[in-house]
Design a protein around this motif. Structure first.
Motif, PDB file in Angstrom:
ATOM      1  N   GLN A  29       0.843  -1.338   0.130  1.00  0.00           N
ATOM      2  CA  GLN A  29       0.072  -0.062  -0.532  1.00  0.00           C
ATOM      3  C   GLN A  29       0.963   1.498  -0.008  1.00  0.00           C
ATOM      4  OE1 GLN A  29      -4.052   0.549   2.268  1.00  0.00           O
ATOM      5  NE2 GLN A  29      -2.158   1.585   3.761  1.00  0.00           N
ATOM      6  N   VAL A  30       0.738   1.736  -1.086  1.00  0.00           N
ATOM      7  CA  VAL A  30       1.049   3.623  -0.930  1.00  0.00           C
ATOM      8  C   VAL A  30       0.485   4.862  -0.377  1.00  0.00           C
ATOM      9  CG1 VAL A  30       3.129   5.011  -2.747  1.00  0.00           C
ATOM     10  CG2 VAL A  30       2.466   2.176  -3.335  1.00  0.00           C
ATOM     11  N   ASP A  31       1.332   5.617   0.336  1.00  0.00           N
ATOM     12  CA  ASP A  31       0.800   6.797   0.821  1.00  0.00           C
ATOM     13  C   ASP A  31       1.231   7.724   0.319  1.00  0.00           C
ATOM     14  OD1 ASP A  31       0.757   9.384   2.255  1.00  0.00           O
ATOM     15  OD2 ASP A  31       1.080   8.044   4.208  1.00  0.00           O
ATOM     16  N   TYR A  32       0.673   8.519  -0.640  1.00  0.00           N
ATOM     17  CA  TYR A  32       1.258   8.951  -2.167  1.00  0.00           C
ATOM     18  C   TYR A  32       1.889  10.207  -1.267  1.00  0.00           C
ATOM     19  CZ  TYR A  32      -2.868  11.236  -1.549  1.00  0.00           C
ATOM     20  OH  TYR A  32      -4.296  12.558  -1.185  1.00  0.00           O
ATOM     21  N   ARG A  33       1.269  10.183   0.188  1.00  0.00           N
ATOM     22  CA  ARG A  33       1.022  11.119   0.163  1.00  0.00           C
ATOM     23  C   ARG A  33       2.739  11.430   0.673  1.00  0.00           C
ATOM     24  NH1 ARG A  33      -4.130  11.534   2.761  1.00  0.00           N
ATOM     25  NH2 ARG A  33      -5.228  12.864   0.924  1.00  0.00           N
ATOM     26  N   LEU A  34       3.789  10.788   1.633  1.00  0.00           N
ATOM     27  CA  LEU A  34       4.357  10.845   2.063  1.00  0.00           C
ATOM     28  C   LEU A  34       5.618  10.562   0.566  1.00  0.00           C
ATOM     29  CD1 LEU A  34       7.093  10.272   4.266  1.00  0.00           C
ATOM     30  CD2 LEU A  34       6.451   7.898   4.069  1.00  0.00           C
ATOM     31  N   MET A  35       5.547   9.280  -0.099  1.00  0.00           N
ATOM     32  CA  MET A  35       6.091   9.560  -1.152  1.00  0.00           C
ATOM     33  C   MET A  35       6.100  11.450  -2.083  1.00  0.00           C
ATOM     34  SD  MET A  35       6.380   6.658  -1.032  1.00  0.00           S
ATOM     35  CE  MET A  35       6.631   6.472   0.282  1.00  0.00           C
ATOM     36  N   LYS A  36       5.149  11.992  -2.487  1.00  0.00           N
ATOM     37  CA  LYS A  36       5.153  13.749  -2.740  1.00  0.00           C
ATOM     38  C   LYS A  36       6.449  13.686  -1.287  1.00  0.00           C
ATOM     39  CE  LYS A  36       2.103  16.532  -4.395  1.00  0.00           C
ATOM     40  NZ  LYS A  36       0.973  16.044  -6.548  1.00  0.00           N
ATOM     41  N   ILE A  38       8.674  12.353   0.080  1.00  0.00           N
ATOM     42  CA  ILE A  38      10.071  12.369  -0.465  1.00  0.00           C
ATOM     43  C   ILE A  38      10.401  12.280  -1.725  1.00  0.00           C
ATOM     44  CG2 ILE A  38      10.983   9.946  -0.894  1.00  0.00           C
ATOM     45  CD1 ILE A  38       9.645   8.538   1.580  1.00  0.00           C
ATOM     46  N   GLY A  39       9.579  12.962  -2.839  1.00  0.00           N
ATOM     47  CA  GLY A  39       9.617  12.893  -4.639  1.00  0.00           C
ATOM     48  C   GLY A  39      10.097  14.205  -4.140  1.00  0.00           C
ATOM     49  N   LYS A  40      10.177  15.480  -3.421  1.00  0.00           N
ATOM     50  CA  LYS A  40      10.683  16.734  -3.282  1.00  0.00           C
ATOM     51  C   LYS A  40      11.925  16.840  -2.269  1.00  0.00           C
ATOM     52  CE  LYS A  40       5.807  19.344  -3.528  1.00  0.00           C
ATOM     53  NZ  LYS A  40       4.589  20.121  -2.456  1.00  0.00           N
ATOM     54  N   VAL A  41      12.174  15.880  -1.443  1.00  0.00           N
ATOM     55  CA  VAL A  41      13.336  16.444  -0.916  1.00  0.00           C
ATOM     56  C   VAL A  41      14.376  15.229  -1.972  1.00  0.00           C
ATOM     57  CG1 VAL A  41      14.828  14.522   0.910  1.00  0.00           C
ATOM     58  CG2 VAL A  41      12.546  15.649   1.064  1.00  0.00           C
ATOM     59  N   PHE A  42      14.291  14.712  -2.799  1.00  0.00           N
ATOM     60  CA  PHE A  42      15.374  14.215  -3.296  1.00  0.00           C
ATOM     61  C   PHE A  42      15.058  15.239  -5.005  1.00  0.00           C
ATOM     62  CE2 PHE A  42      13.683  10.230  -3.029  1.00  0.00           C
ATOM     63  CZ  PHE A  42      15.252   9.521  -2.030  1.00  0.00           C
ATOM     64  N   ALA A  43      13.936  15.893  -4.833  1.00  0.00           N
ATOM     65  CA  ALA A  43      14.242  17.188  -6.404  1.00  0.00           C
ATOM     66  C   ALA A  43      14.800  17.672  -5.444  1.00  0.00           C
ATOM     67  CB  ALA A  43      12.999  17.610  -6.586  1.00  0.00           C
ATOM     68  N   GLN A  44      14.972  18.755  -4.205  1.00  0.00           N
ATOM     69  CA  GLN A  44      15.650  19.900  -3.512  1.00  0.00           C
ATOM     70  C   GLN A  44      17.325  19.080  -3.429  1.00  0.00           C
ATOM     71  OE1 GLN A  44      13.996  19.857  -0.081  1.00  0.00           O
ATOM     72  NE2 GLN A  44      11.690  21.559  -1.316  1.00  0.00           N
ATOM     73  N   GLU A  70       8.526  14.133 -10.912  1.00  0.00           N
ATOM     74  CA  GLU A  70       7.009  14.616 -11.078  1.00  0.00           C
ATOM     75  C   GLU A  70       8.165  16.366 -10.411  1.00  0.00           C
ATOM     76  OE1 GLU A  70       2.964  15.550  -8.978  1.00  0.00           O
ATOM     77  OE2 GLU A  70       3.993  14.472  -8.622  1.00  0.00           O
ATOM     78  N   ALA A  71       8.747  15.995  -9.209  1.00  0.00           N
ATOM     79  CA  ALA A  71       9.525  17.420  -8.675  1.00  0.00           C
ATOM     80  C   ALA A  71      10.403  17.708  -9.301  1.00  0.00           C
ATOM     81  CB  ALA A  71       9.198  16.778  -7.179  1.00  0.00           C
ATOM     82  N   MET A  72      11.025  16.609 -10.589  1.00  0.00           N
ATOM     83  CA  MET A  72      11.994  17.407 -11.115  1.00  0.00           C
ATOM     84  C   MET A  72      11.209  17.695 -12.481  1.00  0.00           C
ATOM     85  SD  MET A  72      14.577  15.140 -10.188  1.00  0.00           S
ATOM     86  CE  MET A  72      15.039  14.512  -8.251  1.00  0.00           C
ATOM     87  N   ASP A  73      10.130  17.259 -12.508  1.00  0.00           N
ATOM     88  CA  ASP A  73       9.503  17.819 -14.087  1.00  0.00           C
ATOM     89  C   ASP A  73      10.791  16.375 -15.047  1.00  0.00           C
ATOM     90  OD1 ASP A  73       7.659  17.923 -15.787  1.00  0.00           O
ATOM     91  OD2 ASP A  73       8.622  20.522 -15.759  1.00  0.00           O
ATOM     92  N   VAL A  74      11.008  15.720 -14.889  1.00  0.00           N
ATOM     93  CA  VAL A  74      11.192  14.820 -16.052  1.00  0.00           C
ATOM     94  C   VAL A  74      10.977  13.171 -15.962  1.00  0.00           C
ATOM     95  CG1 VAL A  74      13.695  15.601 -15.585  1.00  0.00           C
ATOM     96  CG2 VAL A  74      12.969  14.121 -14.261  1.00  0.00           C
TER      97      VAL A  74
END
Length: 193
Positions: A29-36, A38-44, A70-74
């Motif tokens: 099961q995926v918590d999309y809010r947490l994944m989002k 996480i994605g932002k941290v990697f993008a930063q 998504e956060a990197m737009d790639v």
């Protein structure tokens, strides 16, 4: 990443002496809010690196990888673990041993999705022995692309994966680093981001 560490402590289950089950928010099961988040941290973390592609391996790496992309737009590419009849030409492959499943798999990416101009960030759910990341690094190298870094959601720092990747000259960024499992509990090291 404090939010991730808190979630691991709340919803993670330790199985045996070295397995952490996080199927409540990451591997089933995926918590999309947490994944989002996480994605932002990697993008930063990689904002100035010129990342052009995010690459992962199916299946549990897909959620954090797609949010990082998504956060990197790639674009995000995932290596397939099973041969697909539609993948017929220009296939890049590597052998990868799965610590969790204890099987060897041939993983593949269609070569048309990677080029010499690409700067790639690898994202995966876990880093233990580093075999999945090593296989992806090999595939990306076959395309002539550059691996800029390896982003890991949860690292088992007591295993050899980080050293394997860093010995290749590639930066590892782990959002939660597990020092050890002790008496049914886990202890963290300081995370990279």
């Amino acid at each position: 990443m404090q939010l991730l560490e808190e979630r691991i402590l709340t919803d993670g289950n330790i199985l045996g002496e070295n397995i952490l089950k996080v199927d409540n928010f990451l591997t089933h099961q995926v918590d999309y809010r947490l994944m989002k988040a996480i994605g932002k941290v990697f993008a930063q973390k990689y904002a100035e690196a010129g990342i052009t592609k995010v690459v992962t391996i199916e299946a549990s790496g897909i959620a954090p990888a797609v949010y990082a992309a998504e956060a990197m737009d790639v674009p995000m590419i995932f290596a397939k673990k099973h041969k697909n009849i539609t993948m017929t030409e220009g296939i890049l492959t590597a052998e990868v041993y799965s610590f969790t499943k204890q099987v060897m798999s041939t993983v593949s990416i269609a070569g048309k999705f990677l080029s010499k101009e690409d700067k790639v960030l690898i994202i995966d759910d876990f880093l233990a022995n580093g075999q999945a990341a090593k296989g992806l690094i090999e595939i990306i190298g076959q395309a002539g692309a550059q691996v800029v870094g390896v982003g890991i959601v949860i690292e088992k720092s007591f295993q050899d994966g980080r050293r394997l990747i860093e010995d290749m000259g590639i930066e590892v960024t782990s959002l939660a680093r597990i020092k050890n499992f002790e008496n049914g509990n886990l202890n963290f090291l300081e995370a990279d981001a």
